[in-house]
Every structure is written in C-alpha cells, then in structure tokens.
Design a protein around this motif. Sequence first.
Motif, mmCIF file in Angstrom:
data_model
loop_
_atom_site.group_PDB
_atom_site.id
_atom_site.type_symbol
_atom_site.label_atom_id
_atom_site.label_comp_id
_atom_site.label_asym_id
_atom_site.label_seq_id
_atom_site.Cartn_x
_atom_site.Cartn_y
_atom_site.Cartn_z
ATOM 1 N N VAL A 85 0.830 -1.207 0.000
ATOM 2 C CA VAL A 85 0.000 0.000 0.000
ATOM 3 C C VAL A 85 0.867 1.261 0.000
ATOM 4 C CG1 VAL A 85 -1.677 1.320 1.353
ATOM 5 C CG2 VAL A 85 -2.019 -1.117 0.974
ATOM 6 N N ALA A 86 1.981 1.222 0.719
ATOM 7 C CA ALA A 86 2.881 2.381 0.722
ATOM 8 C C ALA A 86 3.393 2.671 -0.686
ATOM 9 C CB ALA A 86 4.045 2.144 1.682
ATOM 10 N N MET A 87 3.735 1.630 -1.418
ATOM 11 C CA MET A 87 4.233 1.839 -2.781
ATOM 12 C C MET A 87 3.111 2.288 -3.717
ATOM 13 S SD MET A 87 7.415 1.576 -2.655
ATOM 14 C CE MET A 87 7.277 2.252 -1.013
ATOM 15 N N MET A 88 1.890 1.824 -3.464
ATOM 16 C CA MET A 88 0.755 2.309 -4.244
ATOM 17 C C MET A 88 0.549 3.798 -3.999
ATOM 18 S SD MET A 88 -1.911 -0.836 -3.666
ATOM 19 C CE MET A 88 -3.237 -0.152 -4.643
ATOM 20 N N LEU A 89 0.692 4.214 -2.744
ATOM 21 C CA LEU A 89 0.555 5.637 -2.413
ATOM 22 C C LEU A 89 1.647 6.475 -3.074
ATOM 23 C CD1 LEU A 89 -0.387 5.395 1.362
ATOM 24 C CD2 LEU A 89 -1.791 6.414 -0.437
ATOM 25 N N VAL A 90 2.879 5.990 -3.024
ATOM 26 C CA VAL A 90 3.992 6.727 -3.636
ATOM 27 C C VAL A 90 3.791 6.816 -5.144
ATOM 28 C CG1 VAL A 90 6.478 6.643 -4.137
ATOM 29 C CG2 VAL A 90 5.653 6.199 -1.820
ATOM 30 N N GLY A 102 9.629 5.291 -11.589
ATOM 31 C CA GLY A 102 10.795 4.437 -11.798
ATOM 32 C C GLY A 102 10.549 2.992 -11.400
ATOM 33 N N PRO A 103 11.470 2.118 -11.803
ATOM 34 C CA PRO A 103 11.287 0.684 -11.565
ATOM 35 C C PRO A 103 11.467 0.259 -10.109
ATOM 36 C CG PRO A 103 13.382 1.081 -12.653
ATOM 37 C CD PRO A 103 12.663 2.394 -12.606
ATOM 38 N N ALA A 104 12.153 1.050 -9.301
ATOM 39 C CA ALA A 104 12.367 0.668 -7.896
ATOM 40 C C ALA A 104 11.048 0.556 -7.146
ATOM 41 C CB ALA A 104 13.288 1.672 -7.214
ATOM 42 N N ILE A 105 10.113 1.442 -7.453
ATOM 43 C CA ILE A 105 8.813 1.411 -6.773
ATOM 44 C C ILE A 105 8.098 0.093 -7.075
ATOM 45 C CG2 ILE A 105 6.551 2.539 -6.584
ATOM 46 C CD1 ILE A 105 8.856 4.183 -5.405
ATOM 47 N N ALA A 106 8.124 -0.324 -8.332
ATOM 48 C CA ALA A 106 7.481 -1.583 -8.708
ATOM 49 C C ALA A 106 8.176 -2.764 -8.038
ATOM 50 C CB ALA A 106 7.491 -1.749 -10.224
ATOM 51 N N GLY A 107 9.484 -2.724 -7.937
ATOM 52 C CA GLY A 107 10.225 -3.803 -7.297
ATOM 53 C C GLY A 107 9.909 -3.917 -5.820
ATOM 54 N N ILE A 108 9.828 -2.788 -5.151
ATOM 55 C CA ILE A 108 9.503 -2.799 -3.717
ATOM 56 C C ILE A 108 8.064 -3.261 -3.514
ATOM 57 C CG2 ILE A 108 9.287 -1.381 -1.649
ATOM 58 C CD1 ILE A 108 11.569 0.366 -2.835
ATOM 59 N N ALA A 109 7.164 -2.825 -4.393
ATOM 60 C CA ALA A 109 5.779 -3.296 -4.316
ATOM 61 C C ALA A 109 5.718 -4.809 -4.517
ATOM 62 C CB ALA A 109 4.913 -2.588 -5.346
ATOM 63 N N GLY A 110 6.563 -5.327 -5.378
ATOM 64 C CA GLY A 110 6.634 -6.773 -5.592
ATOM 65 C C GLY A 110 7.041 -7.507 -4.322
ATOM 66 N N LEU A 111 7.968 -6.925 -3.554
ATOM 67 C CA LEU A 111 8.358 -7.518 -2.277
ATOM 68 C C LEU A 111 7.170 -7.529 -1.313
ATOM 69 C CD1 LEU A 111 11.884 -5.918 -1.730
ATOM 70 C CD2 LEU A 111 11.361 -8.281 -2.384
ATOM 71 N N GLY A 112 6.364 -6.476 -1.360
ATOM 72 C CA GLY A 112 5.154 -6.445 -0.544
ATOM 73 C C GLY A 112 4.199 -7.560 -0.913
ATOM 74 N N HIS A 113 4.050 -7.804 -2.210
ATOM 75 C CA HIS A 113 3.170 -8.886 -2.657
ATOM 76 C C HIS A 113 3.719 -10.253 -2.233
ATOM 77 C CE1 HIS A 113 1.353 -5.755 -5.139
ATOM 78 N NE2 HIS A 113 0.320 -6.577 -5.263
ATOM 79 N N ILE A 114 5.023 -10.399 -2.232
ATOM 80 C CA ILE A 114 5.615 -11.654 -1.755
ATOM 81 C C ILE A 114 5.295 -11.833 -0.271
ATOM 82 C CG2 ILE A 114 7.822 -12.809 -1.260
ATOM 83 C CD1 ILE A 114 8.859 -11.516 -3.907
ATOM 84 N N GLY A 115 5.384 -10.760 0.503
ATOM 85 C CA GLY A 115 5.028 -10.831 1.919
ATOM 86 C C GLY A 115 3.569 -11.214 2.120
ATOM 87 N N LEU A 116 2.683 -10.652 1.306
ATOM 88 C CA LEU A 116 1.268 -11.029 1.375
ATOM 89 C C LEU A 116 1.074 -12.518 1.088
ATOM 90 C CD1 LEU A 116 -0.371 -8.020 -0.504
ATOM 91 C CD2 LEU A 116 -0.694 -8.612 1.899
ATOM 92 N N THR A 117 1.741 -13.008 0.065
ATOM 93 C CA THR A 117 1.620 -14.413 -0.322
ATOM 94 C C THR A 117 2.139 -15.336 0.778
ATOM 95 O OG1 THR A 117 1.853 -13.793 -2.645
ATOM 96 C CG2 THR A 117 2.235 -16.103 -2.095
ATOM 97 N N LEU A 118 3.300 -15.012 1.320
ATOM 98 C CA LEU A 118 3.841 -15.823 2.416
ATOM 99 C C LEU A 118 2.918 -15.788 3.630
ATOM 100 C CD1 LEU A 118 7.645 -14.944 2.221
ATOM 101 C CD2 LEU A 118 6.574 -17.151 1.714
ATOM 102 N N GLY A 119 2.409 -14.607 3.934
ATOM 103 C CA GLY A 119 1.493 -14.479 5.057
ATOM 104 C C GLY A 119 0.264 -15.350 4.881
ATOM 105 N N LEU A 120 -0.308 -15.338 3.689
ATOM 106 C CA LEU A 120 -1.487 -16.168 3.432
ATOM 107 C C LEU A 120 -1.166 -17.652 3.540
ATOM 108 C CD1 LEU A 120 -3.155 -14.182 0.526
ATOM 109 C CD2 LEU A 120 -4.013 -14.453 2.859
ATOM 110 N N ALA A 121 0.029 -18.050 3.096
ATOM 111 C CA ALA A 121 0.430 -19.455 3.228
ATOM 112 C C ALA A 121 0.479 -19.848 4.707
ATOM 113 C CB ALA A 121 1.789 -19.676 2.562
ATOM 114 N N PHE A 122 1.042 -18.993 5.547
ATOM 115 C CA PHE A 122 1.095 -19.289 6.978
ATOM 116 C C PHE A 122 -0.298 -19.267 7.614
ATOM 117 C CE2 PHE A 122 5.644 -18.402 6.517
ATOM 118 C CZ PHE A 122 6.165 -19.460 7.253
#
Length: 148
Positions: A85-90, A102-122
């Motif tokens: 959400v922070a990267m969506m706001l930025v 720039g591409p860094a924002i998309a990359g950081i947002a991708g890390l957020g999505h990975i965290g969401l996916t891992l969280g859902l798995a747990f």
Amino acid sequence: MKKSYWAALVYLVLGLAGGFYYRELTKAHNFTGETQLSVVHTHLLALGMLLFLIVLALDVTLKISQAPAFKVFFWTYNAGLALTVAMMLVHGTLTVLGKESGPAIAGIAGLGHIGLTLGLAFLFVAIGKALPKPQKETEKPVEEPAEA
C-alpha cells in the motif's frame, strides 16, 4: 483475538483515509487520469479490514491464533500489506503530480506482494493445524439403538 480486531479497525481507518487522500489530492491538482490512488481505499478495506474480520471469526471458532504459524502470518501479512500500500501511495501520488516513479517502486511493491503471499500461506497452515482431527477409520461410530 484482540490483535485481529485491532488490525481490522486500523485497516478500516486507513482505508477511509486512503479514499479521502485520493479524492482530495486529485481534486486539488485537477487530475482526471488513471492513478493507483484510486484502489488504495479498496485494497486496505478488502485485504486489511475484511480479511482480519474473517480471521477474527476463524479465531473465535477454531482458535487459530494458538497455532505457531499464526504469529508468522500476522506479522508477515501486515508487513506485506503495508509495503504494498505504501508503494501504491507513492506511485499514485507521483502520477497525480506528473512525475515518473521508476522501476524501484514496482520492485519494492513486488516484495510487498511476496510478503502477502507468504502471510497467506502461513494463515492456511494455522487453519490446517486448528481444524478438528478426523476420527480414525478403525473406530466405529456409536450406533443409536433401534426403536421397537
């Protein structure tokens, strides 16, 4: 249980604030195009508030917060959602202001999505551990006496 309640409440407030921010920023800059700010509100309400209300209901019925995986879910999921959400706001704010993100924002947002996916798995691991164990097949179910 209280953690899930407070998380849902915080995401409700943040979701409403996100909708307000989108409306006011775009109005102040006479912006009429597409921006990620338009979906911050719904992401926070659906992935935040609604999910944690469901988790709260599961905790009341299955006591999922007692599973060790629940703590990992809670912190990983929240970190992933916050980063996303922070990267969506930025990105959305930069779009409204007419600047490139720039591409860094998309990359950081991708890390957020990975965290969401891992969280859902747990979360699913915690639910699986909390489900009642099935009866062994060798045990016969108790039969009711036949009526005469």
